[in-house]
Design an enzyme around this catalytic site. Structure first.
Site, PDB file in Angstrom:
ATOM      1  N   HIS A 118     101.136  65.736 -44.281  1.00 45.50           N
ATOM      2  CA  HIS A 118     102.191  65.037 -43.543  1.00 45.50           C
ATOM      3  C   HIS A 118     102.496  63.713 -44.205  1.00 45.50           C
ATOM      4  O   HIS A 118     101.605  63.039 -44.705  1.00 45.50           O
ATOM      5  CB  HIS A 118     101.804  64.813 -42.075  1.00 45.50           C
ATOM      6  CG  HIS A 118     100.434  64.219 -41.868  1.00 45.50           C
ATOM      7  ND1 HIS A 118      99.282  64.964 -41.966  1.00 45.50           N
ATOM      8  CD2 HIS A 118     100.045  62.948 -41.579  1.00 45.50           C
ATOM      9  CE1 HIS A 118      98.231  64.183 -41.740  1.00 45.50           C
ATOM     10  NE2 HIS A 118      98.664  62.950 -41.514  1.00 45.50           N
ATOM     11  N   HIS A 140     101.398  75.794 -44.074  1.00 43.57           N
ATOM     12  CA  HIS A 140     100.151  75.032 -44.002  1.00 43.57           C
ATOM     13  C   HIS A 140      99.666  74.678 -45.400  1.00 43.57           C
ATOM     14  O   HIS A 140      99.304  75.552 -46.183  1.00 43.57           O
ATOM     15  CB  HIS A 140      99.063  75.800 -43.266  1.00 43.57           C
ATOM     16  CG  HIS A 140      97.785  75.017 -43.154  1.00 43.57           C
ATOM     17  ND1 HIS A 140      97.566  74.094 -42.153  1.00 43.57           N
ATOM     18  CD2 HIS A 140      96.690  74.964 -43.958  1.00 43.57           C
ATOM     19  CE1 HIS A 140      96.380  73.527 -42.329  1.00 43.57           C
ATOM     20  NE2 HIS A 140      95.831  74.050 -43.409  1.00 43.57           N
TER      21      HIS A 140
HETATM   22  P1  5GP Z   1      96.532  60.927 -40.556  1.00 42.82           P
HETATM   23  O1  5GP Z   1      95.507  59.967 -40.018  1.00 42.82           O
HETATM   24  O2  5GP Z   1      95.964  62.319 -40.702  1.00 42.82           O
HETATM   25  O3  5GP Z   1      97.224  60.454 -41.807  1.00 42.82           O
HETATM   26  O4  5GP Z   1      97.672  60.986 -39.492  1.00 42.82           O
HETATM   27  C1  5GP Z   1      97.642  61.823 -38.385  1.00 42.82           C
HETATM   28  C2  5GP Z   1      98.662  61.294 -37.405  1.00 42.82           C
HETATM   29  O5  5GP Z   1      98.902  62.301 -36.441  1.00 42.82           O
HETATM   30  C3  5GP Z   1      98.189  60.057 -36.644  1.00 42.82           C
HETATM   31  O6  5GP Z   1      99.091  58.985 -36.893  1.00 42.82           O
HETATM   32  C4  5GP Z   1      98.188  60.499 -35.191  1.00 42.82           C
HETATM   33  O7  5GP Z   1      98.628  59.498 -34.308  1.00 42.82           O
HETATM   34  C5  5GP Z   1      99.104  61.694 -35.199  1.00 42.82           C
HETATM   35  N1  5GP Z   1      98.805  62.703 -34.204  1.00 42.82           N
HETATM   36  C6  5GP Z   1      97.574  63.194 -33.886  1.00 42.82           C
HETATM   37  N2  5GP Z   1      97.671  64.140 -32.939  1.00 42.82           N
HETATM   38  C7  5GP Z   1      98.996  64.245 -32.638  1.00 42.82           C
HETATM   39  C8  5GP Z   1      99.732  65.061 -31.723  1.00 42.82           C
HETATM   40  O8  5GP Z   1      99.206  65.900 -30.983  1.00 42.82           O
HETATM   41  N3  5GP Z   1     101.087  64.874 -31.685  1.00 42.82           N
HETATM   42  C9  5GP Z   1     101.717  63.972 -32.487  1.00 42.82           C
HETATM   43  N4  5GP Z   1     103.049  63.864 -32.375  1.00 42.82           N
HETATM   44  N5  5GP Z   1     101.060  63.196 -33.371  1.00 42.82           N
HETATM   45  C10 5GP Z   1      99.723  63.329 -33.442  1.00 42.82           C
HETATM   46 ZN    ZN Z   2      98.578  73.582 -40.478  1.00 45.71          ZN
END
Ligand code: 5GP
Ligand code: ZN
Length: 114
Positions: A100, A46
């Site tokens: 990520h 994490h």
């Molecule tokens: P961020 O906005 O933090 O850069 O990206 C988070 C990403 O995680 C988003 O593109 C969203 O669609 C994805 N995401 C959110 N919840 C989940 C989940 O439960 N499973 C998967 N596979 N992706 C998720």
């Molecule tokens: Zn985490």
């Protein structure tokens, strides 16, 4: 981090379409894809965001970036090109506070982002 969504995916407490896993890294399909290929590549450890990354994690971060490159090749994206995105904290649009890398490909990417 027991309340972290991506830590729960690492722990297999929440299902995901995993496309790559090793001792340090996990890659899985984004649940809301923004391109024909949209993978999330994460360290199993994490790390809340890039802003929390430390020099002690340099090796891990190097492996992560090179894994993104290899996944892009495996997904058939390397020749035409692809985009790698790391959103950091609130103004960067980060919604999941576990580092990520988004790997996006299969369509033309515009610039600048919204
Ligand atoms: P961020 O906005 O933090 O850069 O990206 C988070 C990403 O995680 C988003 O593109 C969203 O669609 C994805 N995401 C959110 N919840 C989940 C989940 O439960 N499973 C998967 N596979 N992706 C998720
Ligand atoms: Zn985490």
């Amino acid at each position: 981090m027991s309340d972290c969504l991506f830590c729960k995916i690492v722990a297999k407490e929440i299902p995901a379409q995993i496309v790559y896993e090793d001792d340090d890294l996990l890659a899985f399909k984004d649940i809301n894809p923004q391109a024909p290929v949209h993978l999330l590549v994460i360290p199993k450890e994490h790390i809340a965001s890039l802003a929390e990354a430390t020099p002690a994690q340099a090796g891990l971060l190097g492996k992560l970036v090179l894994r993104v490159k290899l996944l892009a090749q495996e997904q058939g994206l390397a020749e035409d090109g692809y985009r790698v995105v790391v959103n950091c904290r609130d103004l960067g649009g980060q919604t999941v506070p576990h580092l990520h890398f988004h790997l996006l490909g299969g369509r033309f990417m515009t610039w600048p982002p919204g």
